[in-house]
Enzyme design. Sequence first.
Site, PDB file in Angstrom:
ATOM      1  N   ARG A 145     -22.565 -77.667  -0.912  1.00 13.54           N
ATOM      2  CA  ARG A 145     -22.984 -76.332  -1.360  1.00 13.54           C
ATOM      3  C   ARG A 145     -24.444 -76.085  -0.966  1.00 13.54           C
ATOM      4  O   ARG A 145     -24.854 -74.959  -0.707  1.00 13.54           O
ATOM      5  CB  ARG A 145     -22.825 -76.287  -2.887  1.00 13.54           C
ATOM      6  CG  ARG A 145     -22.933 -74.945  -3.540  1.00 13.54           C
ATOM      7  CD  ARG A 145     -22.601 -75.073  -5.039  1.00 13.54           C
ATOM      8  NE  ARG A 145     -23.215 -76.242  -5.664  1.00 13.54           N
ATOM      9  CZ  ARG A 145     -24.475 -76.298  -6.096  1.00 13.54           C
ATOM     10  NH1 ARG A 145     -25.271 -75.254  -5.982  1.00 13.54           N
ATOM     11  NH2 ARG A 145     -24.959 -77.402  -6.648  1.00 13.54           N
ATOM     12  N   HIS A 173     -22.235 -90.934 -12.728  1.00 14.52           N
ATOM     13  CA  HIS A 173     -23.057 -89.720 -12.718  1.00 14.52           C
ATOM     14  C   HIS A 173     -23.741 -89.587 -14.082  1.00 14.52           C
ATOM     15  O   HIS A 173     -23.131 -89.878 -15.113  1.00 14.52           O
ATOM     16  CB  HIS A 173     -22.186 -88.478 -12.456  1.00 14.52           C
ATOM     17  CG  HIS A 173     -22.174 -88.054 -11.022  1.00 14.52           C
ATOM     18  ND1 HIS A 173     -21.021 -87.964 -10.278  1.00 14.52           N
ATOM     19  CD2 HIS A 173     -23.184 -87.672 -10.190  1.00 14.52           C
ATOM     20  CE1 HIS A 173     -21.328 -87.553  -9.053  1.00 14.52           C
ATOM     21  NE2 HIS A 173     -22.629 -87.368  -8.963  1.00 14.52           N
TER      22      HIS A 173
HETATM   23  N1  PCA Z   1     -26.434 -86.296  -7.053  1.00 16.89           N
HETATM   24  C1  PCA Z   1     -25.812 -85.655  -5.921  1.00 16.89           C
HETATM   25  C2  PCA Z   1     -26.369 -86.346  -4.714  1.00 16.89           C
HETATM   26  C3  PCA Z   1     -27.551 -87.121  -5.194  1.00 16.89           C
HETATM   27  C4  PCA Z   1     -27.452 -87.099  -6.660  1.00 16.89           C
HETATM   28  O1  PCA Z   1     -28.170 -87.724  -7.438  1.00 16.89           O
HETATM   29  C5  PCA Z   1     -24.280 -85.659  -5.989  1.00 16.89           C
HETATM   30  O2  PCA Z   1     -23.732 -85.620  -7.100  1.00 16.89           O
HETATM   31  O3  PCA Z   1     -23.621 -85.678  -4.946  1.00 16.89           O
END
Ligand code: PCA
Length: 193
Positions: free
Chosen positions: A90, A165
Amino acid sequence: MEKRLLITGFDPFGGASVNPAWAAVAQLPEQVGEYVLCKLEIPTAFSEAAEAVLERAREFCPDAIVCVGQAGGRDAVTPERIAVNIRDARIPDNRGFRPEGARICPEGPAAYFATVPVDAMAAAIRAAGVPARVSNTAGTYVCNDVLYTLLHRFAGTDTRVGFLHVPYLPEQGDPSLPLEAIVRALTAAISAL
Ligand code: PCA
């Protein structure tokens, strides 16, 4: 027996000045439970990020690799269950590259499951007092790119690969988690590997 964990965090991207992923990884101790840690900051750049992990893995010979990335908008720490064979950005990466609907690996399968125990990791994070749930999508940006590339490379080997994440830090916006809570979550997740 002592084991080796390569743990990575991304650098800031999309105009941000901090990435909670690397900020938290940098604060981890040198050892968590039976795992000796090798910490690595990696660039938010397609191909380059995965190459940096693979290069360090060649020297360090990890038993497990866990990569950590920021997922703005999420309100929990989320172990990723799956990586898909697509790059669909994006926003441009930190090198100005913005692939749209391209395969990561033309000869690779559509997807791979993470080879770390995602349910146990989420449960361990919650037991440490931090919100967590398993996620079924790592997106189609650089984080998914790294997870897919590593799972492809280490498929059929003893090296386990996972991805977490993490939410924003409070200064980045809502929802967020304090840095201390993210560090606690990562520590708990490693204990569940
Ligand atoms: N989050 C991004 C790329 C680097 C990061 O910390 C992602 O979720 O792809």
